[in-house]
Design an enzyme around this catalytic site. Structure first.
Site, mmCIF file in Angstrom:
data_model
loop_
_atom_site.group_PDB
_atom_site.id
_atom_site.type_symbol
_atom_site.label_atom_id
_atom_site.label_comp_id
_atom_site.label_asym_id
_atom_site.label_seq_id
_atom_site.Cartn_x
_atom_site.Cartn_y
_atom_site.Cartn_z
ATOM 1 N N SER A 276 10.202 -12.938 -5.737
ATOM 2 C CA SER A 276 11.400 -12.647 -6.524
ATOM 3 C C SER A 276 12.624 -13.275 -5.870
ATOM 4 O O SER A 276 12.571 -13.724 -4.721
ATOM 5 C CB SER A 276 11.605 -11.137 -6.658
ATOM 6 O OG SER A 276 12.251 -10.610 -5.514
ATOM 7 N N GLY A 277 13.733 -13.255 -6.587
ATOM 8 C CA GLY A 277 15.002 -13.765 -6.064
ATOM 9 C C GLY A 277 15.927 -12.674 -5.569
ATOM 10 O O GLY A 277 17.111 -12.931 -5.336
ATOM 11 N N CYS B 23 0.828 -1.188 0.000
ATOM 12 C CA CYS B 23 0.000 0.000 0.000
ATOM 13 C C CYS B 23 0.868 1.246 0.000
ATOM 14 O O CYS B 23 2.085 1.186 -0.118
ATOM 15 C CB CYS B 23 -0.903 0.007 1.237
ATOM 16 S SG CYS B 23 -1.872 -1.515 1.454
ATOM 17 N N ARG C 71 -4.878 1.502 -0.494
ATOM 18 C CA ARG C 71 -4.814 0.065 -0.263
ATOM 19 C C ARG C 71 -4.750 -0.748 -1.545
ATOM 20 O O ARG C 71 -5.531 -0.526 -2.477
ATOM 21 C CB ARG C 71 -6.029 -0.416 0.546
ATOM 22 C CG ARG C 71 -5.894 -1.896 0.940
ATOM 23 C CD ARG C 71 -7.105 -2.418 1.664
ATOM 24 N NE ARG C 71 -6.858 -3.770 2.151
ATOM 25 C CZ ARG C 71 -7.795 -4.646 2.476
ATOM 26 N NH1 ARG C 71 -9.066 -4.303 2.391
ATOM 27 N NH2 ARG C 71 -7.467 -5.852 2.895
#
Length: 637
Positions: free
Chosen positions: A364-365, A2, A50
């Site tokens: 994600s990495g 948010c 939000r």
């Protein structure tokens, strides 16, 4: 995920204008398109945008305690919130929602400021306790989520997720900080806690800020966590690999909790592939993976991503980005609010744009290179460090210093012949040398670029100070651990996390990073460095741990990186933009630069006699920032 914002009067109970608060809140509407909320009371205004991810029906904010005395606006995710609920209930605290936001409120009621010690996740929040007349701000341990603040001339306090929430307040004076300009042209970003504007600040990672009405005029942020590298864990390599797989599994499992569609980025590198392989082992249905390919084979990893996708039968989506995809310069200048020189922000923006068409949350990495020792610069630094430890600085400086001055800058040559930077680094101590290797423009290059008047205005300040201040807190003499610590404090927060946060939130996409789990990082910090870098093999522990789960060609291929063909762009289709930006009125009138040097950089790059892609891109992005600086924060490109 948010956007939060707010105003606070630490002295009195002045009323804040609801229309002003709404404007401040709405300038970051891209962070939360699903709903918005405001709360105003004498001396306080809270705003929230939000993006609904958990507890879609009852998780709106600002959220209040049962008796209405505590209010919170929160950006992020608390991954262990379900584990905290029974403990908080046993203390007599009640819950009306299923949201992690209410867990923070009750954690504050139970433990006060120490509540942040119990939270596992990524977060930035502001909590108002009416009984204690206290506004409490906090940011997560690795700085995944941003939080900016400023003190206004009238004594009031303003904060928000993005810097544009601060600059949209008419009382904030947008004066560029010359020290921030020095940091940008060294590091490619403005390092925490500084902002590009004087008077604005980033709350540092792993810090809180407590404002009490009638308390200290301008309290200082307080640290609540730090990573400590002991490197003394006696564990065997085989046991470390097994434990890593279990810890990664737990970290990924916690980040798969969502009430909306969830997937993962899959670049074809080791880190994202390890995350996807782990997700596949935890999911009963195929994982949705998203990848970006490039039409330039020098930058294309999509074949390796396909190997992993095929092995785990993921729902794989690939978008190919053209080698002429450079139309985002002004968009990025608006999104990042500050000059930001990491050109991989372009493909990051595109992969987030594509992912949002399919999912609301993506794993994600990010963080793997820092935690596991994956960067090539780590291995180069360790090689240089071996020389530095054998020869005292008093001997190295007079020998290697002159060599670094006279050796030509040979960007065109094979890597073994590009010795100028190495000679310069060997004439420095460890921290100065690492800053040297991390600088987009080294000290001598910045000195040639900056005008004499601007250099006098710096008063001797150097971006090196950012590194030395953090190094003083590192509490380790292990050479790899020291630079990992510096990356956690600088590069990871200032570049990687900033890049991903702004690019993902531009598309209302939540990105979660299992490799930045603080408990995983604390454990990794106990391991001997030789488990991470074994000879010439970086990221050795992670690669060997994942051998049963990933193809050999994915694990043991040369690292490619998430790059774009900058030099070609700036010499070809962007040549006109380069001349307009670098030689135009804005940079000349700023007084920061030597005009002859600007002309030389442009001329030599266009002729092809030198590769000046790095300084030219930094100048183009700086000019784009100055262009935005002249406009209202609400004016989107």
């Amino acid at each position: 995920m948010c956007g939060i914002a707010g105003l606070f009067d630490p002295v009195g109970l002045r009323p804040f204008d609801p229309a002003l608060m709404r404007r401040i809140n709405d300038v970051q509407s891209h962070r939360g398109p699903d709903s918005d909320g405001l709360h105003l009371e004498p001396g306080l205004a809270l705003g929230h945008r939000r993006l609904s991810v958990i507890d879609l029906s009852t998780g709106d904010q600002p959220l209040f305690s049962e008796d209405g005395s505590i209010a919170i606006v929160f950006n992020g995710e608390i991954y262990n919130f379900q584990q905290l609920v029974p403990e908080l209930r046993s203390l007599g605290l009640k819950f009306r929602t299923r949201s992690d936001t209410e867990v923070i409120v009750n954690a504050w009621r139970a433990w006060g400021p120490a509540c942040v010690q119990r939270l596992r996740g990524m977060f930035a929040f502001a909590l108002w306790d009416r009984h204690q007349q206290t506004l409490f701000l906090a940011r997560d341990r690795l700085g995944v989520k941003p939080l900016h603040y400023a003190w206004l001339p009238d004594g009031s306090f303003v904060f928000g997720s993005e810097l544009k929430t601060i600059t949209s307040h008419p009382g904030f004076q947008r004066r560029i900080d010359p020290l921030a300009v020095e940091e940008y042209f060294s590091l490619g970003y403005v390092a925490d806690p500084r902002c590009i504007y004087q008077g604005a600040h980033k709350l540092p990672s792993a810090h809180t800020l407590t404002l009490r009405r009638g308390g200290a005029a301008r309290p200082e942020p307080q640290s609540y966590w730090d990573v400590r590298f002991t490197t003394d864990n006696p564990i065997s390599a085989a046991d470390a690999q097994a434990e890593l797989r279990e810890r990664l599994r737990e970290s990924v499992r916690l980040r798969m909790i969502a009430d909306v569609p969830l997937g993962a980025f899959l670049s074809g590198g080791v880190d994202s592939s390890a995350v996807v392989a782990t997700m596949a082992g935890l999911s009963e249905s195929p994982v949705h993976t998203c990848a970006i390919g490039f039409d330039d084979p020098r930058f294309n990893e999509s074949d390796f991503a396909r190997m992993v996708a095929d092995r785990y039968r993921t729902n794989h989506t690939l978008d190919v980005v053209g080698s002429d995809d450079f139309g985002l310069i002004d968009t990025l200048a608006w999104l990042y609010d500050e000059p930001f020189a990491d050109s991989s922000a372009i493909p990051t923006y595109r992969v987030c744009q594509m992912a949002r068409r399919h999912v609301t949350v993506a794993l994600s990495g990010d963080g793997g290179d820092e935690s596991f020792g994956g960067y090539r610069r780590y291995r180069l630094h360790l090689g240089e460090e071996a020389v530095r430890r054998r020869l005292p600085l008093g001997l190295r400086r007079p020998v290697f210093g002159p060599l670094g001055q006279i050796y030509p800058k040979a960007d065109w040559a094979p890597r073994p012949l590009r010795a100028k930077t190495t000679f310069q680094a060997l004439a420095m101590d460890s921290v100065e040398a690492y800053h040297h290797s991390m600088s987009h423009l080294r000290a001598d290059q910045r000195s040639a670029l900056f005008s004499e008047g601007f250099k006098r205005g710096l008063g001797g300040y150097s971006a090196l100070d950012v590194f030395t201040q953090h190094a003083d807190q590192a509490q380790t003499d292990d050479p790899l651990a020291l630079i990992q610590y510096l990356d956690y404090k600088t590069w990871l927060v200032g570049d990687i996390n900033t890049k991903v946060d702004r690019a993902s939130m531009a598309h209302s996409l939540e990105v979660r990073e299992p490799l930045m789990d603080h408990e995983l990082i604390e454990w990794l910090a106990t391991l001997p460095s030789h488990l991470k870098i074994d000879g010439s093999e970086g990221k050795a522990l992670l690669k060997r741990a994942m051998e049963p789960k990933l193809p050999h060609d994915v694990l043991y291929r040369p690292k490619m990186g998430f790059s774009v063909p900058l030099a070609d762009w700036l010499r070809g289709p962007l040549a006109g933009r380069v001349k307009e930006a670098v030689l135009g009125d804005r940079l000349r009138d700023s007084g920061y630069f030597q005009e002859r040097q600007l002309q030389r950089l442009v001329d030599e790059h266009q002729r092809g006699t030198s590769d000046h892609a790095t300084p030219l891109w930094m100048l183009v992005m700086f000019e784009a920032f100055l262009r935005r600086h002249e406009l209202s924060p609400e004016d989107k490109p």
